[in-house]
Design an enzyme around this catalytic site. Structure first.
Site, PDB file in Angstrom:
ATOM      1  N   GLY A 140       9.315  -5.561 -16.934  1.00 14.89           N
ATOM      2  CA  GLY A 140       9.313  -6.257 -18.219  1.00 14.89           C
ATOM      3  C   GLY A 140       7.998  -6.974 -18.445  1.00 14.89           C
ATOM      4  N   GLU A 162      -0.105  -1.085  -8.820  1.00 15.41           N
ATOM      5  CA  GLU A 162       0.192  -0.029  -9.786  1.00 15.41           C
ATOM      6  C   GLU A 162      -1.008   0.870  -9.997  1.00 15.41           C
ATOM      7  OE1 GLU A 162       2.362   0.288 -14.105  1.00 15.41           O
ATOM      8  OE2 GLU A 162       1.000  -1.376 -13.794  1.00 15.41           O
TER       9      GLU A 162
END
Length: 375
Positions: free
Chosen positions: A122, A239
């Site tokens: 989120g 990431e």
């Protein structure tokens, strides 16, 4: 990084290859791409299989070389990828391992490794994508809880997730990078509404998430209040730095398949196509070396800005790979049932996902080249 494999590492490769040869034929058929509950069960079932065989720890605890061997061999064997488990295994999990308390690590890390819980991310909002620090989802402290209201978008696997790594604004008066907090939000909390989004490729792995006075225990905060931007940089470095390792292996495999298809359908006679495939082969070989460097750097803690160099070039190279696939397929590239066609559509998102190419260029310019910040 020393790329000469030791006898022990080669023994690990041989043992893994042998195990994959026995384990993969026992897997059930892959579920429909549109059936996300079934895909969650399939992906977590594979993760549990890895855990029971002693391989689940490889993403976090093994040496960089063993990690690369693991990803190479599983990709070559056609083993399932992390799938619905990717946020937990590759983003939230490493962040909690690096920044969480002992209690937080004990609570959240084992279920990720055992294939029991799925996480979603989120971060992005309708008005805070590339400029993530402009997020507006707000959290106010109320006793032992944060009360959160706002919305998120492009939330991966939200419809099947148990937890969400959530960024919220806890101090509206602070500079925008300094008033953010990183929270772990249970997805079954009252006040959460999930609305799936369908992509150009027809899939629905993303969603909008609406938060209306959602109560999240303060104990679920990772890092200090208002220190969430620093924690977020840890997440994004994983990431960008190490989460695409398996995809590089997959792209190298696809490149070989494209060459074989071109020889089969006569396109190999085109010297321009051959030259393009040769250049892509060099690109992905170089990206694999950079991947090895980034994974090696991650072993000492957190990946550095080399992840942005990788992400910048990989995003473009992946798009070029699937443009080449369209050249090989010709008119068949319009058929969504043909190999590589859907992948070509999804590749369009890679210059946006995990930080736009423009953001990566800024990071490289400022943190590697030492150029002044843009205005």
């Amino acid at each position: 990084m020393d790329l000469t494999y030791t006898p022990e590492e080669e023994e690990f490769r041989a043992r893994l290859r042998q195990w994959l040869g026995k384990a993969l034929p026992t897997l059930p058929p892959k579920p429909s791409p549109d059936d996300w509950p079934a895909r969650r069960a399939y992906d977590l079932g594979w993760q549990r299989t890895l855990y029971d065989a002693g391989y689940a720890h490889v993403h976090w605890d093994a040496s960089p070389t063993l990690r690369l061997i693991f990803l190479e061999e599983t990709e070559k064997a056609g083993a399932p990828y992390v799938g619905a488990n990717f946020v937990g295994l590759l983003h939230a999990g490493p962040t909690i391992a690096a920044e969480g308390t002992g209690e937080q690590r004990a609570r959240w890390l084992p279920p990720i490794l055992r294939g029991e819980e799925v996480w979603c991310q989120g971060f992005s909002e309708p008005d805070a994508g590339s400029d993530l620090a402009a997020l507006r989802t707000h959290a106010r402290r109320d006793g032992d809880d944060y009360v959160v209201s706002g919305s998120k978008i492009w939330t991966s696997h939200a419809e099947v997730a148990d937890w969400c790594e959530l960024l919220v604004r806890t101090d509206s008066s602070a500079p925008k990078h300094r008033g953010i907090t990183w929270l772990a939000m249970p997805m079954d909390a009252p006040g959460i509404t999930v609305r799936p989004l369908r992509t150009l490729a027809g899939s629905a792995e993303f969603a909008e998430v609406f938060l209306d006075e959602v109560r999240i225990p303060a104990a679920n905060r990772v890092g200090d209040e208002n220190d969430g931007w620093r924690v977020t940089m840890v997440t994004l470095s994983f990431e960008r730095g190490t989460a695409f390792v398996g995809e590089v292996v997959a792209c190298r495999r696809v490149l070989g398949e494209l060459a074989a298809e071109a020889r089969k359908n006569g396109r190999w006679d085109d010297p321009v196509l051959r030259r393009g495939l040769g250049r892509l082969n060099a690109e992905f070989r170089a990206l694999w070396r950079l991947t090895q460097w980034n994974v090696s750097e991650a072993e000492s803690g957190v990946p550095g800005v080399g992840g942005s160099v990788f992400k910048l070039r990989y995003s473009q190279a992946r798009q070029e790979l699937y443009d080449a696939a369209a050249d090989v397929l010709g008119a068949d590239a319009l058929d969504l049932d043909r190999p590589w066609t859907v992948d070509r559509l999804s590749s369009l998102s890679y210059t946006i996902a995990a930080g736009t190419s423009q953001i990566q260029q800024n990071i490289v310019a400022e943190r590697i080249l030492g150029l002044p910040k843009g205005r």
